[in-house]
Design a protein around this motif. Structure first.
Motif, short mmCIF file in Angstrom:
data_model
loop_
_atom_site.label_atom_id
_atom_site.label_comp_id
_atom_site.label_asym_id
_atom_site.label_seq_id
_atom_site.Cartn_x
_atom_site.Cartn_y
_atom_site.Cartn_z
N GLN A 11 27.58 62.05 15.40
CA GLN A 11 27.91 62.31 14.00
C GLN A 11 28.49 61.07 13.35
O GLN A 11 29.16 60.26 14.00
N GLU A 23 30.19 59.74 9.32
CA GLU A 23 30.65 60.16 7.99
C GLU A 23 29.79 59.59 6.88
O GLU A 23 29.63 60.20 5.85
N THR A 24 29.26 58.42 7.08
CA THR A 24 28.44 57.83 6.03
C THR A 24 27.05 58.44 6.06
O THR A 24 26.53 58.78 7.11
N VAL A 52 28.77 64.50 9.48
CA VAL A 52 29.95 65.21 9.98
C VAL A 52 30.11 66.51 9.22
O VAL A 52 29.98 66.56 8.00
N LYS A 83 35.74 67.48 9.59
CA LYS A 83 36.35 66.41 8.82
C LYS A 83 37.78 66.77 8.40
O LYS A 83 38.65 65.91 8.32
#
Length: 149
Positions: free
Chosen positions: A57, A59-60, A142, A147
């Motif tokens: 995974q 985040e971007t 994600v 998160k």
């Protein structure tokens, strides 16, 4: 010579017979279609099973700007191009053959998150030796629940 018309069917009776023959009985057709529908509904989920991997995974979230070839590497280290499994020793030759005379040489690497890092580096090295200009890594976004933790 006398001609009797009593034994022959009347004109109205012949028309009734003709109308019965011109109708199509659609009940067997509907039965067959329902059976085929059930077969397709049962087999469709089985046909969509692909190569099972757990992507890492990130985040971007970036979208690839170009189209390219997707290499999938499973946890066991098997390399797949599309649906076919490729021996890692033959990967460079297959990539060279695939990208022969193609102006853009882009590969997207889709590797399992539990795969040892050395295997990923080895595959990236092979793609570079095959003359691939750009290697992208496919990740999974994600989850919002993860998160916030």
């Amino acid at each position: 010579m006398a001609l009797s018309t009593q034994g022959l069917p009347s004109i109205s009776h012949r028309r009734q017979v003709g109308t019965h023959l011109s109708e199509i009985n659609v009940t067997p057709f509907i039965d067959v279609m329902l059976v085929l529908l059930v077969i397709f509904m049962v087999t469709a989920p089985m046909m969509q099973s692909g190569i099972g991997i757990n992507l890492p995974q990130a985040e971007t979230d970036t979208k690839p700007a170009e189209e390219g070839l997707t290499l999938t590497v499973t946890r066991d280290g098997y390399v797949h191009i599309g649906e076919s499994t490729i021996n890692i020793n033959l990967l460079e030759r297959r990539l060279t053959e695939y990208f022969y005379n193609k102006p853009k040489k882009v590969v997207f690497l889709q590797a399992d998150k539990d795969l040892p890092y050395g295997v990923v580096v080895r595959i990236m090295d092979i793609t570079k030796k095959a003359g691939i200009e750009l290697v992208g890594i496919i990740t999974e976004p994600v989850d919002v629940k993860d998160k916030n933790r």
